[in-house]
Design a protein around this motif. Structure first.
Motif, PDB file in Angstrom:
ATOM      1  N   SER A  16     -14.536 -10.968   5.846  1.00 59.42           N
ATOM      2  CA  SER A  16     -12.935 -11.045   6.478  1.00 59.42           C
ATOM      3  C   SER A  16     -12.554 -12.642   6.468  1.00 59.42           C
ATOM      4  N   THR A  18      -9.124 -15.827   7.652  1.00 54.04           N
ATOM      5  CA  THR A  18      -7.863 -16.106   7.804  1.00 54.04           C
ATOM      6  C   THR A  18      -7.550 -17.416   7.247  1.00 54.04           C
ATOM      7  N   SER A 116      -4.708 -13.217   5.717  1.00 54.49           N
ATOM      8  CA  SER A 116      -5.688 -12.671   6.244  1.00 54.49           C
ATOM      9  C   SER A 116      -6.301 -11.715   5.037  1.00 54.49           C
ATOM     10  N   TYR A 127      -4.090  -7.176  11.257  1.00 55.35           N
ATOM     11  CA  TYR A 127      -4.492  -8.421  10.929  1.00 55.35           C
ATOM     12  C   TYR A 127      -3.337  -9.385  12.108  1.00 55.35           C
ATOM     13  N   PRO A 147      -9.810  -9.497  11.277  1.00 55.66           N
ATOM     14  CA  PRO A 147     -10.573 -10.413  10.387  1.00 55.66           C
ATOM     15  C   PRO A 147     -10.995 -11.835  11.299  1.00 55.66           C
ATOM     16  N   CYS A 150      -9.079 -15.203  13.889  1.00 50.94           N
ATOM     17  CA  CYS A 150      -7.787 -15.101  14.983  1.00 50.94           C
ATOM     18  C   CYS A 150      -7.736 -15.720  15.900  1.00 50.94           C
TER      19      CYS A 150
END
Length: 371
Positions: A16, A18, A116, A127, A147, A150
């Motif tokens: 994952s 961002t 994301s 997200y 994800p 953050c």
């Protein structure tokens, strides 16, 4: 990986991540570009969530654009800008590799972009607060996937791990603050929406400051994992409890024997280190190097977090940063490295002597002794 001069906050992991354009959510700069290459494990596919795509409109998005490409299948998505937005907030690909390309020419407005992603191993990915799943019944638990990355996205949080959070808080950012996930990994979280409270108190926890907030109709309460402050208590599933882990004994590298202005002795011994102690606390001998405080929990326990506080309002002493080590026998010590496992983790401590600071251990430690 990311390349270019138009890249903003970016955290990419195999499962994952961002990413955002430079200056987001402020106006993105002229004549910049950024290319992100997302790579998931083989056998999985990428799911991308468009948190925000606000690029100045132009014909065929010629001036500023977002373009996604799947090199494995030759499929392209976009270009996107303000007059050509993605048809849905979530893009499900059939590939483990996606290239995200952002570029700009001259323009006057636009926040840029926030994206994301996660993999097909995490369906129902969540997200940002704007993408929360359908409103569950009051006090009903629900689960979302947050994800990595953050912690540094734009948006505020109100509240703290013990109270819960105002429901207008950015959900996944609040999850990092609460210590239920590590920002560098992300992960599945379980939470509930419960009845709001009159006032949400601010706190510094896991490298994030929350705000003091007013009454809200609902609040977010996180339940995934077990979080132990110091003194230690637990929170798990969809219930909370105050299961205190008693510290059997305190030890320290040294202690301060103070003689005050009246000639009175005051001993800042290790036993005074408990969070609930009134008056002065523990302090190492002045000038001591590599000072440490040791807690004996009596038996091996699963320890998942700590709260630190300064001495008191009368004595403005506090620890600004620290390492944590653990031992099962009191002889062999292991320095805590955190979720990355690459280097010893430095925990951010207190900025004054009054406030409590929360830090979670993700993953937790199994130990009898903590330093």
């Amino acid at each position: 990986v990311s390349t270019g001069d138009g890249c903003g906050h970016t955290l990419l992991t195999p499962h994952s991540g961002t990413l955002s354009s430079k200056n987001y959510p402020g106006t993105y700069p002229n004549h910049t570009m950024c290319c992100w290459r997302l790579q998931a494990p083989l056998g999985t596919s990428l799911l991308l969530a468009f948190g925000d795509v606000d690029l100045e409109p132009s014909e065929h998005c010629a001036h500023s654009s977002l373009l996604l490409a799947d090199p494995q299948t030759g499929t392209a998505y976009g270009p996107y800008c303000r007059n050509s937005v993605p048809s849905a907030p979530l893009l499900v690909t059939n590939s483990s590799t996606v290239t995200v390309l952002f570029n700009s020419t001259s323009h006057r407005s636009g926040r840029g972009l926030l994206l994301s992603y996660a993999t097909s191993q995490h369906p129902g990915t969540h997200y940002t607060q704007e993408h929360v799943s359908p409103d569950p019944p009051l006090t009903m638990c629900f689960s979302v996937y947050c994800p990595a990355g953050c912690k540094d996205i734009h948006g505020d949080i109100w509240g703290n791990p013990s109270q819960g959070y105002r429901d207008t808080s950015v959900l996944c950012k609040a999850a990092v603050h609460a210590g239920v996930i590590a920002d560098e990994l992300g992960g599945q979280v379980t939470l509930s929406r419960e009845k709001g409270i009159t006032l949400y108190e601010s706190a510094f926890a896991n490298g994030l400051h929350s705000k003091r907030g007013s009454l809200s109709e609902k609040r977010l309460v996180f339940h995934k994992g077990i979080f132990f402050p110091f003194p230690l208590r637990s929170r798990h599933d969809c219930s909370s409890c105050d299961d205190v882990l008693e510290v059997v004994a305190f030890n320290a590298s040294s202690w301060w024997h103070e003689v005050n202005a009246l000639g009175q002795d005051r001993a800042w011994t290790a036993e005074r280190a408990a969070l609930s102690t009134t008056g002065h606390s523990w302090a190492a001998e002045p000038g001591a190097e590599a000072a440490w405080l040791e807690l004996d929990l009596g038996t091996r326990r699963n320890v998942t977090g700590i709260i630190t506080k300064g001495s008191s309002e009368q004595h403005n002493y506090y620890v600004t940063s620290y390492h944590v080590s653990s031992s099962r026998d009191g002889k062999n010590w292991r320095r805590y490295r955190g979720s990355s496992g690459q280097e010893d983790k430095v925990f951010e401590g207190n900025a004054d002597s009054q406030g409590e600071v929360f830090n979670a251990f993700i993953p937790p430690m199994v130990a009898r002794y903590i330093r």
